[in-house]
Design a protein around this motif. Sequence first.
Motif, PDB file in Angstrom:
ATOM      1  N   UNK A   1       0.878  -1.160   0.000  1.00 32.63           N
ATOM      2  CA  UNK A   1       0.000   0.000   0.000  1.00 32.63           C
ATOM      3  C   UNK A   1       0.918   1.214   0.000  1.00 32.63           C
ATOM      4  N   UNK A   2       0.791   2.058  -1.015  1.00 36.09           N
ATOM      5  CA  UNK A   2       1.775   3.125  -1.190  1.00 36.09           C
ATOM      6  C   UNK A   2       1.102   4.433  -1.573  1.00 36.09           C
TER       7      UNK A   2
ATOM      8  N   UNK B   1       0.053  -1.882  -5.057  1.00 35.75           N
ATOM      9  CA  UNK B   1       0.845  -2.366  -6.192  1.00 35.75           C
ATOM     10  C   UNK B   1       1.918  -3.336  -5.703  1.00 35.75           C
ATOM     11  N   UNK B   2       2.417  -4.134  -6.646  1.00 38.63           N
ATOM     12  CA  UNK B   2       3.668  -4.836  -6.409  1.00 38.63           C
ATOM     13  C   UNK B   2       4.809  -3.843  -6.608  1.00 38.63           C
ATOM     14  N   UNK B   3       5.806  -3.888  -5.740  1.00 41.74           N
ATOM     15  CA  UNK B   3       6.986  -3.041  -5.894  1.00 41.74           C
ATOM     16  C   UNK B   3       8.142  -3.897  -6.399  1.00 41.74           C
TER      17      UNK B   3
ATOM     18  N   UNK C   1       6.148   0.177 -10.050  1.00 40.98           N
ATOM     19  CA  UNK C   1       4.861  -0.170  -9.467  1.00 40.98           C
ATOM     20  C   UNK C   1       4.071  -0.978 -10.491  1.00 40.98           C
ATOM     21  N   UNK C   2       3.759  -2.225 -10.134  1.00 40.04           N
ATOM     22  CA  UNK C   2       3.157  -3.159 -11.082  1.00 40.04           C
ATOM     23  C   UNK C   2       1.787  -3.597 -10.576  1.00 40.04           C
ATOM     24  N   UNK C   3       0.791  -3.557 -11.455  1.00 36.99           N
ATOM     25  CA  UNK C   3      -0.562  -4.003 -11.130  1.00 36.99           C
ATOM     26  C   UNK C   3      -0.722  -5.485 -11.442  1.00 36.99           C
ATOM     27  N   UNK C   4      -1.693  -6.119 -10.791  1.00 39.85           N
ATOM     28  CA  UNK C   4      -2.058  -7.493 -11.147  1.00 39.85           C
ATOM     29  C   UNK C   4      -2.924  -7.488 -12.402  1.00 39.85           C
TER      30      UNK C   4
ATOM     31  N   UNK D   1       2.681  -0.687 -15.898  1.00 43.83           N
ATOM     32  CA  UNK D   1       3.575  -0.347 -14.787  1.00 43.83           C
ATOM     33  C   UNK D   1       4.037   1.104 -14.887  1.00 43.83           C
ATOM     34  N   UNK D   2       4.371   1.681 -13.751  1.00 40.88           N
ATOM     35  CA  UNK D   2       4.960   3.014 -13.742  1.00 40.88           C
ATOM     36  C   UNK D   2       6.213   2.980 -12.877  1.00 40.88           C
TER      37      UNK D   2
END
Length: 245
Positions: free
Chosen positions: A184-185, A198-200, A212-215, A221-222
């Motif tokens: 959580x960011x 996101x996944x870091x 920052x990667x989404x499922x 990603x950003x």
Amino acid sequence: MTEKEKLKAYLQYKGISKNRFYTETGFSVGFLDSGRSLGADKVRIIINKFPDLSLEWLIMDEGEMIIEPRPEGVAYDMRPNISHLEEPESPYYVPTRIYTPAAGAADPTRRIPLYDFEAAAGLAPVFDGRTAPTGYLAIPELPRCDGAVKMRGDSMYPLLKAGDIVIYKQVHDCTNIIWGEMYLVSFSYDDEEYTTVKYLNRIEEKPDFARLVSYNAHHAPIEIPLTAIRALAIVKASVRFNTMG
């Protein structure tokens, strides 16, 4: 007495050794004998671990040290007393009464505060203790956590969907990021503030950045500099409601 002096008085009254206290809370040895104040994060852990210790007495020097057990069949007012939150120097949430669960209820050490981070205008006011919880979760055998918030958006769908509750443990230093885990960011990006799950991922060629990667594959990603991160917490668990009632 200082907060730590009062805490030591409580431990002596209860016959709890310092070693047991450190084991129960996970605090470093010597914590009780250094400094004067406890800090909001430490207070939350202490009250969860020792629910008969009065938070009002410990922090505000009001009332008695020990909270009386809840009589059978008597319900206490669990609405939070948040009038003190108008004072910016007070970082503590003070409930009107600590609930003592009946036999067979969930372990009180696993009572996780649930926050509305949108109403608080971001994660930072939640993390610094100036936002009162809207409720609590009681989940047995849950790892140590700091709080919970409701999921917004669909970036982690179908793993997480809007309305799911994510339970987190705050991360105070970006050097402690476990790359590849879900976080959580809150961060600044293109002059805007964002809060998301996101996944870091590490960027080998950019050690001062995070990806920052989404499922959800529909969300690209950003990449952001670590200095853009305003608040960070690792996601430890999630809760989903499958019915409306």
